[in-house]
Enzyme design. Structure first.
Site, PDB file in Angstrom:
ATOM      1  CG  ASP A  38      -1.983  -1.078   1.498  1.00  0.00           C
ATOM      2  OD1 ASP A  38      -2.157  -1.672   0.314  1.00  0.00           O
ATOM      3  OD2 ASP A  38      -2.381  -1.365   2.353  1.00  0.00           O
TER       4      ASP A  38
HETATM    5  N1  URA Z   1      -1.389  -5.900   3.962  1.00  0.00           N
HETATM    6  C1  URA Z   1      -1.873  -4.771   3.704  1.00  0.00           C
HETATM    7  O1  URA Z   1      -2.729  -4.374   4.452  1.00  0.00           O
HETATM    8  N2  URA Z   1      -1.274  -3.662   2.958  1.00  0.00           N
HETATM    9  C2  URA Z   1       0.178  -3.892   2.606  1.00  0.00           C
HETATM   10  O2  URA Z   1       0.701  -3.041   1.932  1.00  0.00           O
HETATM   11  C3  URA Z   1       0.515  -5.497   2.423  1.00  0.00           C
HETATM   12  C4  URA Z   1      -0.084  -6.141   3.224  1.00  0.00           C
END
Ligand code: URA
Length: 256
Positions: free
Chosen positions: A104
């Site tokens: 993310d």
């Molecule tokens: N899980 C999440 O919630 N975000 C990420 O970036 C990776 C795994």
């Protein structure tokens, strides 16, 4: 392996394919000390000596980097609004690098960047179940009950429960019962799937909120903690072998 000279030059980041053709026509490139016949001339990487503007090129078929991804950068090759993970890799030969999987925008940590499509497939294909470990700060008190729930699988709005995940509590604020401050926990979580926002959604499923998330390993590859966010380095030969020999594992069990 033989390939066209213009493709060789483009692969090595000298320019686009059409720029490479122009460099060849303008006599800025030599092959084994001679001017090539044209962009279509075949060359053998590693055998032929290709020189561009007086500098000998060294052909690399694959490149492998680990980046400590900072916040506010996207796991993409190009983006209109944000810096991408590829923008951080300034010393690269190949133009076809891509990030293996996604983190993310606000997640930090281990991002593997390569142009090796078959390795990326080995690491990402849903059936491979390559473990990925995250460190997180979580609002709320993470308990042994949560550990059991994560191990048994959680309902996060998908067709199936999440696969067994290994939650380790590093620190869980017991609180004094008097403070108005929200307790904060620190955990490590190993999952073997890659659903959208998976870690955050797993904690939401037990009524808790992730405030900081960082990936610390993919399979046997660990984030080099000497890399600050935004810094990167090439993988060592040993690390590349570790990834290539990645055995199929599920948390706590090893598949034959
Ligand atoms: N899980 C999440 O919630 N975000 C990420 O970036 C990776 C795994």
């Amino acid at each position: 392996m033989q390939l066209r000279l213009d493709k060789y030059l483009a692969d090595m980041g000298v320019g686009t394919r059409s720029e490479a053709k122009q460099y060849i026509r303008r006599k800025q490139v030599t092959v084994n000390g001679f001017l090539p016949k044209g962009p279509e001339q075949k060359v053998v990487p590693g055998r032929d000596e290709i020189v561009f503007e007086g500098k000998q090129l060294c052909y690399l078929e694959y490149e492998y980097f680990m980046l400590n991804k900072p916040k506010n950068c996207v796991s993409a090759v190009t983006d209109q609004y944000h810096k991408t993970v590829i923008d951080f890799i300034t010393e690269k030969s190949r133009r076809d690098l891509f990030p293996v999987g996604r983190l993310d925008l606000d997640t930090e940590g281990l991002m593997l960047i390569t142009n090796d499509g078959s390795l990326a497939h080995e690491l990402l294909a849903p059936g491979k179940h390559v473990p990925k470990t995250y460190y997180a700060k979580v609002e709320g008190r993470v308990t042994d009950e949560d550990v059991r729930k994560f191990a048994n699988g959680l309902e996060i709005g998908e067709k199936k429960l999440t696969l067994p995940a290994e939650l380790r509590i590093l620190f869980s604020d017991a609180g004094d019962g008097l403070s108005l401050k929200e307790p904060i926990s620190e955990i490590e979580l190993t999952i073997t799937e890659g659903k959208f926002h998976q870690v955050k959604r797993m904690f939401e499923a037990v009524g808790k909120h992730v405030t900081y998330l960082k990936r610390i390993s993919i399979g046997e590859l660990n984030l080099d903690h000497s890399l600050h966010p935004g810094e990167y380095r090439r993988l060592t030969e040993t690390e590349i072998k570790l990834l290539k020999n990645q055995r199929k594992t599920v948390v706590g069990k090893e598949k034959p």
